[in-house]
Design a protein around this motif. Structure first.
Motif, mmCIF file in Angstrom:
data_model
loop_
_atom_site.group_PDB
_atom_site.id
_atom_site.type_symbol
_atom_site.label_atom_id
_atom_site.label_comp_id
_atom_site.label_asym_id
_atom_site.label_seq_id
_atom_site.Cartn_x
_atom_site.Cartn_y
_atom_site.Cartn_z
ATOM 1 N N THR A 184 71.583 43.448 58.944
ATOM 2 C CA THR A 184 72.897 42.832 58.737
ATOM 3 C C THR A 184 73.839 43.453 59.768
ATOM 4 O O THR A 184 73.774 44.658 60.007
ATOM 5 C CB THR A 184 73.415 43.123 57.324
ATOM 6 O OG1 THR A 184 72.417 42.725 56.390
ATOM 7 C CG2 THR A 184 74.704 42.362 57.039
ATOM 8 N N TRP A 185 74.641 42.627 60.407
ATOM 9 C CA TRP A 185 75.619 43.185 61.344
ATOM 10 C C TRP A 185 76.911 42.382 61.305
ATOM 11 O O TRP A 185 76.921 41.216 60.885
ATOM 12 C CB TRP A 185 75.049 43.292 62.757
ATOM 13 C CG TRP A 185 74.694 41.999 63.418
ATOM 14 C CD1 TRP A 185 75.461 41.309 64.286
ATOM 15 C CD2 TRP A 185 73.474 41.271 63.299
ATOM 16 N NE1 TRP A 185 74.812 40.187 64.711
ATOM 17 C CE2 TRP A 185 73.578 40.144 64.123
ATOM 18 C CE3 TRP A 185 72.297 41.454 62.550
ATOM 19 C CZ2 TRP A 185 72.553 39.199 64.226
ATOM 20 C CZ3 TRP A 185 71.284 40.516 62.666
ATOM 21 C CH2 TRP A 185 71.421 39.401 63.499
ATOM 22 N N GLU A 186 77.931 43.055 61.698
ATOM 23 C CA GLU A 186 79.259 42.472 61.607
ATOM 24 C C GLU A 186 79.557 41.720 62.898
ATOM 25 O O GLU A 186 79.229 42.204 63.983
ATOM 26 C CB GLU A 186 80.272 43.609 61.418
ATOM 27 C CG GLU A 186 81.572 43.168 60.836
ATOM 28 C CD GLU A 186 82.503 44.353 60.593
ATOM 29 O OE1 GLU A 186 82.017 45.488 60.380
ATOM 30 O OE2 GLU A 186 83.718 44.119 60.652
ATOM 31 N N VAL A 187 80.240 40.552 62.758
ATOM 32 C CA VAL A 187 80.689 39.852 63.960
ATOM 33 C C VAL A 187 82.170 39.531 63.794
ATOM 34 O O VAL A 187 82.689 39.439 62.681
ATOM 35 C CB VAL A 187 79.916 38.539 64.237
ATOM 36 C CG1 VAL A 187 78.503 38.839 64.658
ATOM 37 C CG2 VAL A 187 79.934 37.605 63.047
ATOM 38 N N ASP A 256 74.170 41.331 70.266
ATOM 39 C CA ASP A 256 75.436 41.545 69.558
ATOM 40 C C ASP A 256 75.270 42.368 68.301
ATOM 41 O O ASP A 256 76.249 42.692 67.645
ATOM 42 C CB ASP A 256 76.056 40.191 69.216
ATOM 43 C CG ASP A 256 75.150 39.356 68.314
ATOM 44 O OD1 ASP A 256 73.914 39.431 68.494
ATOM 45 O OD2 ASP A 256 75.661 38.644 67.434
ATOM 46 N N LYS A 257 74.022 42.735 67.969
ATOM 47 C CA LYS A 257 73.784 43.403 66.686
ATOM 48 C C LYS A 257 74.528 44.733 66.594
ATOM 49 O O LYS A 257 75.051 45.094 65.543
ATOM 50 C CB LYS A 257 72.281 43.660 66.501
ATOM 51 C CG LYS A 257 71.473 42.408 66.243
ATOM 52 C CD LYS A 257 69.991 42.739 66.078
ATOM 53 C CE LYS A 257 69.174 41.467 65.913
ATOM 54 N NZ LYS A 257 67.732 41.755 65.895
ATOM 55 N N LEU A 258 74.553 45.465 67.697
ATOM 56 C CA LEU A 258 75.103 46.818 67.655
ATOM 57 C C LEU A 258 76.554 46.872 68.124
ATOM 58 O O LEU A 258 77.107 47.939 68.339
ATOM 59 C CB LEU A 258 74.236 47.749 68.519
ATOM 60 C CG LEU A 258 72.773 47.880 68.080
ATOM 61 C CD1 LEU A 258 71.948 48.554 69.153
ATOM 62 C CD2 LEU A 258 72.669 48.659 66.773
ATOM 63 N N LEU A 259 77.173 45.706 68.278
ATOM 64 C CA LEU A 259 78.510 45.642 68.867
ATOM 65 C C LEU A 259 79.561 46.333 67.996
ATOM 66 O O LEU A 259 80.384 47.087 68.486
ATOM 67 C CB LEU A 259 78.889 44.169 69.077
ATOM 68 C CG LEU A 259 80.228 43.879 69.737
ATOM 69 C CD1 LEU A 259 80.222 44.379 71.175
ATOM 70 C CD2 LEU A 259 80.500 42.380 69.727
ATOM 71 N N ILE A 260 79.506 46.080 66.695
ATOM 72 C CA ILE A 260 80.518 46.657 65.813
ATOM 73 C C ILE A 260 79.866 47.635 64.844
ATOM 74 O O ILE A 260 80.027 48.828 64.952
ATOM 75 C CB ILE A 260 81.274 45.547 65.053
ATOM 76 C CG1 ILE A 260 81.908 44.578 66.068
ATOM 77 C CG2 ILE A 260 82.339 46.152 64.143
ATOM 78 C CD1 ILE A 260 82.325 43.248 65.492
ATOM 79 N N LYS A 261 79.110 47.070 63.925
ATOM 80 C CA LYS A 261 78.428 47.903 62.938
ATOM 81 C C LYS A 261 77.171 47.161 62.520
ATOM 82 O O LYS A 261 77.196 45.936 62.348
ATOM 83 C CB LYS A 261 79.345 48.149 61.740
ATOM 84 C CG LYS A 261 78.824 49.200 60.795
ATOM 85 C CD LYS A 261 79.814 49.387 59.644
ATOM 86 C CE LYS A 261 79.253 50.338 58.595
ATOM 87 N NZ LYS A 261 80.129 50.370 57.414
ATOM 88 N N TYR A 262 76.130 47.933 62.381
ATOM 89 C CA TYR A 262 74.819 47.332 62.111
ATOM 90 C C TYR A 262 74.196 48.072 60.951
ATOM 91 O O TYR A 262 74.404 49.280 60.789
ATOM 92 C CB TYR A 262 73.957 47.479 63.369
ATOM 93 C CG TYR A 262 72.488 47.164 63.219
ATOM 94 C CD1 TYR A 262 72.019 45.866 63.371
ATOM 95 C CD2 TYR A 262 71.564 48.176 62.962
ATOM 96 C CE1 TYR A 262 70.671 45.586 63.250
ATOM 97 C CE2 TYR A 262 70.212 47.896 62.850
ATOM 98 C CZ TYR A 262 69.760 46.602 62.991
ATOM 99 O OH TYR A 262 68.430 46.329 62.884
ATOM 100 N N SER A 263 73.431 47.346 60.148
ATOM 101 C CA SER A 263 72.739 47.988 59.045
ATOM 102 C C SER A 263 71.335 47.404 58.930
ATOM 103 O O SER A 263 71.112 46.221 59.193
ATOM 104 C CB SER A 263 73.502 47.748 57.737
ATOM 105 O OG SER A 263 72.710 48.208 56.671
ATOM 106 N N ILE A 264 70.396 48.237 58.586
ATOM 107 C CA ILE A 264 69.028 47.733 58.377
ATOM 108 C C ILE A 264 68.505 48.297 57.066
ATOM 109 O O ILE A 264 68.709 49.478 56.761
ATOM 110 C CB ILE A 264 68.110 48.083 59.577
ATOM 111 C CG1 ILE A 264 66.708 47.476 59.375
ATOM 112 C CG2 ILE A 264 68.032 49.579 59.828
ATOM 113 C CD1 ILE A 264 65.833 47.519 60.615
ATOM 114 N N MET A 265 67.898 47.420 56.298
ATOM 115 C CA MET A 265 67.251 47.854 55.073
ATOM 116 C C MET A 265 65.748 47.623 55.244
ATOM 117 O O MET A 265 65.318 46.518 55.551
ATOM 118 C CB MET A 265 67.743 47.075 53.870
ATOM 119 C CG MET A 265 67.080 47.579 52.598
ATOM 120 S SD MET A 265 67.372 46.557 51.152
ATOM 121 C CE MET A 265 66.555 45.070 51.585
#
Lengths: 398, 923
Positions: A184-187, A256-265
């Motif tokens: 999940t990542w923020e855009v 763009d995944k790591l541009l703002i904040k990224y999470s992985i489960m």
């Protein structure tokens, strides 16, 4: 694993080594009618998480046609365990079958069997599968690595982010591991307003500008994607059933995944030997390039069979306890080059204006035909509404 | 004339043979010379001078040989022949008088025994003697001998009606023995071939007949002989320079008719060089692919399939030593430099008794013996490699050496090419050979041979591949007496590969596989009477194979896998006979008892009875002590072949063959690669056995310039190795869980027409063949395609090959070839389905489909430099066009997902015309 990768490269390599233009051509193979018949595809995983038991039934499609997973409807499905319980699954929608009880959980140590009777009365049954207790993920972490790329006669070094897991089964029971993940990542749309420039019409001597604000609802979103690779590992006959530095996902530059904040489960499950080799073969076949140095592909069936012994269903039925772990990575945690998904949107160029598209039409006004023109300002929805990419509902874990 | 001969003598350019001088004028009268005179202690040379002055006689001799001979005699109208008899009495000298009174004097020991009394005869007569002082004659004279009638033996000495003709076949140019030459007569349909020393032996009826001597790459020779009793006839054969010389002697053939073995293909070495070759590398491995009954899974792949056999079922012997991976660059080039190959024979039908251990074929390659007279050699350069080879006399006396070296310079090329695919890639290979042919004495010849080939490459990654073949051999050829000969060899052949990654920090590893094979072989040939030959011998093969291990440095994350070597002893004992039943019928038959003693070393898995071999069914692990006998196998291999002449120029052949094989290459990819491993048979892996029945009809037309043959075969293979779907063969110490035994059946018809002589050489081969395999298991779930027969990967029913070679002029040759074959079987994806968010492909039954048919035309033009004989070097320039029609033959087929739809693509690596220029120089 390493060896297989090399084999894939071989045929291309041979072509280039001989300094010959190897050539690739499209062609249409003629397929046998029997081979293109639809087969039942079963996908079922029973876990120890609370929820209904779920099974997905779809149809396979001919290889040479556009495919979507056509739901398989009207089947009668039961899951039976070795304690004598039988759970009926009801056709919900899109080929998903669920138990009515939403608070079921699988119990490690139990053995589960799937039983399907299709609408036309054909009975399928899975091999009994034992649910095993999977240990926790010891750690989920990330490491930056450098990878070399070759472009325009020069080499470039890029930073990549590897996401890794460590785990250990001290009981020595778990020999086949599988990981799935959810990213999940923020855009964010990188502008608050769009400037619209009027005055295109030559009759107007000057330009007028209008600022159109982007609704905050359309500005911040979260994108969630499931894993699309097979991550399996065997510790069979290793001295210790230990997983160390297993790369689960690797993120390269330019995304763009790591541009703002990224999470992985990451979800960790165990596999039986059968299901492990099923996934292994699927992986092998999907990674293979059809080269003559690849393993010859073969029909891959899982553990669901027709009871009359005349055939098999595609897919699998599996049971495992499930352990998850989540981490977050902020933009300041890494040095990976990132690019906004809205890079290609026009408003990023200066000035942020939209050029109108002009439409001509005629109106019948009392017998007199008048030609008129109209201006319409259009923009891709993707560029002014982040909901075209993700959801604006902030996830609970964020 | 005399001067000519003398000059050669002084140069000591002796060939082993004496040749007879021919008549200058065919109409000269055959007038006997009568000598009158008294000679007291006169040196023979003076006697000769005087005689030459007084009488119309000319003498030819080596001065050394008549030194110290004094003549003391009184002649009164004595015939010259009697005079010479008197002079040479009790001396090791012989002579010959031609019809125009030319006298040749030469040394000889056995001659008087072989030809007693015949010196009195004034008829033409050739007597030759092994290792006698030689006089080199011109090519022209050599060729004229064929018109003469040669008397063999003594009239009236033999009443049996048959006699044995024996002698040596030697190369006119180098004096080297001609190995595997055919000797036959068209009248009797009898045939024999020469052995490794060039020695031949044939039983012929008494009387006048024409004997033919032929060998691949040599000009055919005929001799008109008049057979009285046992005698010797040595033959000089000229190398066939097929592009330069137009000499066509009618009445010759390659002699498939007289040849005992059915399904035997001799590779024409000179043809290899004139056939258009990919990137200008003449290739022995590629050339056998054009032969009927030989197939491959695709161009640019290693290995070949003979009559439905797997690639590992071919025994490839280079100077009698087995070679385990015969290719460079994954099969694009053969590991043997074709420049030093003397002869090569593929046995695909009846396999000689002395060979065993592989069930489909034996491919026997012999390198050149080396020039006996002077150092010679050749060098060449092509886009891929540069090569040089040298050979010549080693000591002044009869020993020779051969060396060759070939290497790529592709790394240099790589550095010049900026292509993404080649980034971080390196590739190179070399091969070299040193061979010493040591002449010990008349009866003993020792061959010392060393061969090494190595490939090293890196595929745009940090992983490097290495593989190498190493061969060392000692071969002693010994003659106990004229009837009993032996060939004793001690051979060591090694194959190993290493895949390693040493650069990356925690992914370093080194994966190795080694095979060592030491063999001791002793073959005997014994001639009892003129119609029978016995062959017998024994072979011991010791194998030590490391199935594969992975070593890792301390900081690596990769798990090390260490294994112990597998050991086994393979043996073969054989005895058989070649028997000329009658003038028309020849039978060869015998038995080879082969077997394997497999040793246990270390860990051994025990599987639950009545369960398939699977990891889950391992019930126990035993730890065996070193070198305890684990399992033994024994297979009697019967082999019979028969040749029946149905006329002067046709014959029918039949053969039955059983073969057994105890070592196999494990591979479950379409083409074999150097990372495939060898595995010995053991308690779980049963040895493969093959039975083949073949029949053929051979007929020559137009004075043997056109040869036509038709062969049919049916073959059964037991325990052929097939692999379970997705089998993991590397680093797997319970390989039996991945293998299913199969039964193979193969049958086919091979038709061949070959035209020799004249300006045009042509060949048309057509083969129809099928190879079907069926997996066999008591457990249904293990079966491939439900246990039905499926086509093997190399099952290509129709095969056509057409070769034409046109000598436009003596310096200009145009060669074209056309190949066609049915596409190989393939397993296609037929359906797709979704699991989670991934779309997967479901495949068809194994090998249910075929890729498109294969078709290719090549053209080459060779230009020879100046043809003057006495220049220092001879050079040639070859321009070739590979795949003239630029047909995009499928090399591999794959599927790619595009917008939710899978598209089929075919990759053709030689999908365009490939021009090459090669320059070759000989010195």
């Amino acid at each position: 694993m390493i060896i297989r990768k090399i084999n894939i490269a071989l045929s291309v390599f041979i072509g280039t080594i001989l300094i010959l233009p190897s050539c690739i051509e499209k062609f249409t193979p003629t397929l046998d009618k029997i081979d293109t018949q639809n087969l039942l595809v079963v996908e079922g995983l029973i876990t120890d998480e609370v929820g209904p038991f779920k099974v997905h039934l779809t149809n396979s499609g001919p290889v040479d046609q556009l495919y979507y997973a056509e739901p398989y409807l009207g089947a009668d499905i039961h899951i039976i365990d070795d304690k004598g319980n039988s759970y009926q699954l009801i056709d919900k929608q899109d080929g998903w079958y669920e138990t009515e009880d939403k608070h079921l959980e699988g119990i490690p140590g139990n053995t589960y069997t799937l039983n399907i009777i299709t609408e036309d009365g054909i009975q399928y049954e899975s091999m009994p599968v034992l649910m095993m207790d999977v240990p926790d993920i010891d750690s989920l972490y990330f490491v930056e690595v450098k990878k070399t790329r070759f472009e325009n006669g020069l080499t470039h070094e890029d930073n990549w982010l590897n996401i890794l897991v460590d785990a250990e089964d001290e009981t020595g029971q778990i020999e086949y591991w599988k990981w799935d993940f959810e990213e999940t990542w923020e855009v964010m749309i990188p502008t608050d307003s769009l400037r619209i420039q009027h005055g295109w019409d030559a009759t107007i001597a000057y330009y007028t500008n209008e600022n159109v604000n982007i609704d905050p609802e359309k500005k911040f979103c979260w994108v969630t994607m499931p894993s699309k690779t097979i991550n399996i590992e065997s510790t069979y006959r290793n001295p210790v059933n230990q997983i160390r530095k297993r790369v689960i996902n690797s993120i390269g530059p330019g995304g763009d995944k790591l541009l703002i904040k990224y999470s992985i489960m990451v979800k960790q499950t165990s596999l039986s030997k059968d299901i492990y080799s099923f996934w292994e073969r699927l992986q092998d076949v999907s990674e293979g390039s059809g080269s003559i140095y690849d393993r010859i592909p073969s029909q891959i069936f899982g553990n669901v069979f027709r009871c009359d012994g005349t055939g098999k269903a595609l897919g699998y039925f599996s049971a495992s306890s499930l352990r998850t772990k989540r981490i977050f990575i902020n933009f300041y945690d890494h040095n990976i080059k990132t690019v906004s998904p809205y890079y290609t949107c026009l408003y990023l160029t200066e000035p942020n204006y939209l050029a109108p598209r002009i439409f001509f039409g005629t109106i019948d006004k009392g017998g007199e035909k008048i030609t008129y023109k109209d201006e319409v300002y259009t923009m891709f929805m993707f560029c002014n509404d982040c909901r075209a990419y993700g959801t604006n509902v902030k996830p609970d874990f964020w | 004339m005399l001067r000519y001969v003398t000059i050669y003598m002084k140069k000591e350019l002796c060939s082993i043979l004496i040749l007879l001088i021919t008549t200058f004028c065919l109409d000269a009268q055959n007038l006997p010379v009568f000598i009158t005179g008294s000679f007291q202690q006169m040196p023979l040379s003076s006697f000769i001078d005087e005689t030459e002055q007084k009488y119309p006689v000319k003498f030819f001799y080596e001065e050394k040989s008549i030194e110290h001979i004094l003549v003391t005699a009184n002649f009164n109208e004595t015939p010259l022949s009697r005079c010479l008899e008197t002079i040479f009495e009790k001396r090791p000298l012989n002579f010959y008088i031609s019809e125009n009174n030319q006298v040749v004097i030469y040394q000889g020991l056995l001659l008087s025994g072989l030809f007693p009394g015949s010196k009195l005869n004034d008829e033409e007569e050739i007597e030759t003697k092994e290792r006698s002082p030689e006089k080199k004659v011109s090519r022209e004279k050599l060729r004229q001998i064929q018109y003469k009638i040669i008397n063999i033996g003594t009239p009236g000495k033999n009443n049996s009606g048959t006699a044995t003709l024996s002698g040596y076949l030697k190369s006119y140019e180098s004096g080297a023995p001609v190995i595997g030459g055919n000797v036959y007569t068209t009248e009797t349909q009898k045939g024999a071939s020469s052995d490794a020393t060039g020695f031949y032996r044939i039983v012929l009826p008494a009387g006048n007949q024409v004997v033919h001597f032929t060998c691949m790459g040599m000009e055919p020779v005929t001799r008109n002989i008049n057979m009285y009793s046992d005698g010797r006839l040595d033959i000089d054969m000229e190398v066939k320079i097929n592009v330069l010389e137009e000499a066509v002697i009618f009445g010759q053939g390659e002699g498939a008719i007289g040849q005992m073995h059915i399904g035997m293909e001799k590779v024409d070495i000179s043809n290899i060089r004139s056939v258009p070759a990919l990137l200008g590398e003449p290739d022995i491995m590629k050339s056998i692919l054009t032969m009927p009954g030989v197939q491959t899974v695709g161009e640019g792949t290693s290995g070949f399939n003979v009559r439905g056999g797997n690639t590992d079922q071919n025994l490839i012997l280079i100077d009698q030593a087995p070679l385990y991976y015969p290719s460079h660059f994954f099969g694009n080039f053969s590991a043997i430099n074709s420049e030093i190959i003397d002869n090569a024979t593929l046995y695909k039908g009846s396999i000689p008794l002395k060979y065993g251990g592989r069930i489909s074929s034996v491919f026997e390659i012999n390198t050149i013996e080396g020039n006996h007279e002077k150092i010679s050699g050749s060098a060449g350069i092509s886009p891929i490699s540069a090569r040089i080879n040298l050979d010549g006399p080693l000591f002044p006396d009869k020993s020779t050496f051969v060396t060759s070296f070939r290497s790529t310079y592709s790394n240099w090329l790589f550095s010049k090419i900026k292509v993404a695919d080649l980034y971080n890639s390196r590739a190179g290979f070399y091969d070299g050979q040193v061979k010493l042919n040591l002449y010990i004495n008349e009866n003993n010849n020792l061959l010392v041979n060393f061969y090494n080939s190595k490939d090293k490459f890196q595929l745009h990654s940090d992983t490097t591949y290495n593989y190498s073949n190493t061969i060392g051999s000692l071969i002693l050829k010994h003659k106990y007496n004229p009837d009993l000969k032996s060939n004793t060899s001690l051979i060591c052949s090694l194959f190993n590969y290493e895949i390693s990654n040493e650069n990356s920090t925690n992914q370093s590893f080194s994966l190795t596989h080694n095979l060592a094979n030491i063999s001791f072989i002793n073959d005997f040939e014994y001639f009892t009477d003129s119609r029978k030959k016995y062959i017998f011998g024994a072979a011991l093969n010791f194998y030590s194979i490391n199935p594969g291990e992975r070593r890792v440095p301390g900081n690596s994350n990769i798990t090390p896998v260490l294994t112990s070597n597998d050991h086994a002893m393979e043996y073969g004992i054989y005895a058989g006979t070649e028997y000329n039943v009658s003038g028309n019928l020849k039978i060869e038959g015998g038995i080879r008892l082969s077997g394997l003693i497999s040793f246990d070393d270390g860990r051994k898995y025990i599987y639950a009875g009545s369960m398939p071999y699977a990891v889950d069914n391992i019930i126990d692990t035993l730890y065996k002590s070193k070198s305890s006998i684990g399992k033994t196998y024994l297979n009697p291999e019967w082999r019979v072949s028969m040749n029946y002449s149905t006329g002067r120029s046709s014959s029918v052949k039949l053969s039955y063959n059983k073969t057994a094989q105890y070592i196999q290459m494990l591979t479950n990819t379409t083409a074999i690669s150097p990372t495939d491993t060898w595995k010995l048979s053991d308690i779980y892996l049963l040895p493969q056995t093959g039975h083949q029945l073949s029949a053929g009809y051979f007929r020559n037309f137009k004075r043997n310039t056109i040869e036509v043959s038709a062969e049919v075969y049916y073959k059964l293979i037991n325990n052929i190795k097939e692999y379970k779907a997705g089998a993991d063969l590397l680093l797997n110490d319970h390989i039996e869980t991945e293998i299913i035994n199969g039964k193979g059946k193969s049958y086919g018809l091979e038709l061949s027409v070959e035209k020799r002589g004249g300006r045009i050489y042509g060949r048309i081969d057509y083969t129809y063949s099928r190879t079907l395999i069926r997996s066999v298991s008591e457990f249904k779930e293990e079966l491939i395609n439900d246990g039905e027969y499926f086509p093997a990967n190399y099952d290509k029913p129709h095969n056509l090959y057409v070769l034409t070679n046109l000598k436009a002029s003596r310096r200009f040759i145009i060669s074209t070839s056309v190949s066609y074959s049915t596409g190989r079987p393939i397993t296609y994806p037929v359906a797709k389905y979704q699991l989670g968010d991934q779309v997967f492909l479901q495949y068809s039954k194994y090998n249910q489909y075929r890729i498109s048919d294969y078709f290719r035309t090549d053209l080459s033009v060779t230009l020879h430099g100046n043809l003057k004989k006495n220049q220092l070097t001879h050079s040639s320039l070859t321009f070739s066009l590979y795949n003239l029609t630029a047909r995009k033959n499928a090399y591999s087929v794959y599927f790619k997902s595009e917008g939710g739809k899978f598209e089929a693509y075919k990759l053709s690596i030689f999908g365009t015309v490939i021009p090459t220029i090669t320059y070759n120089i000989r010195f």
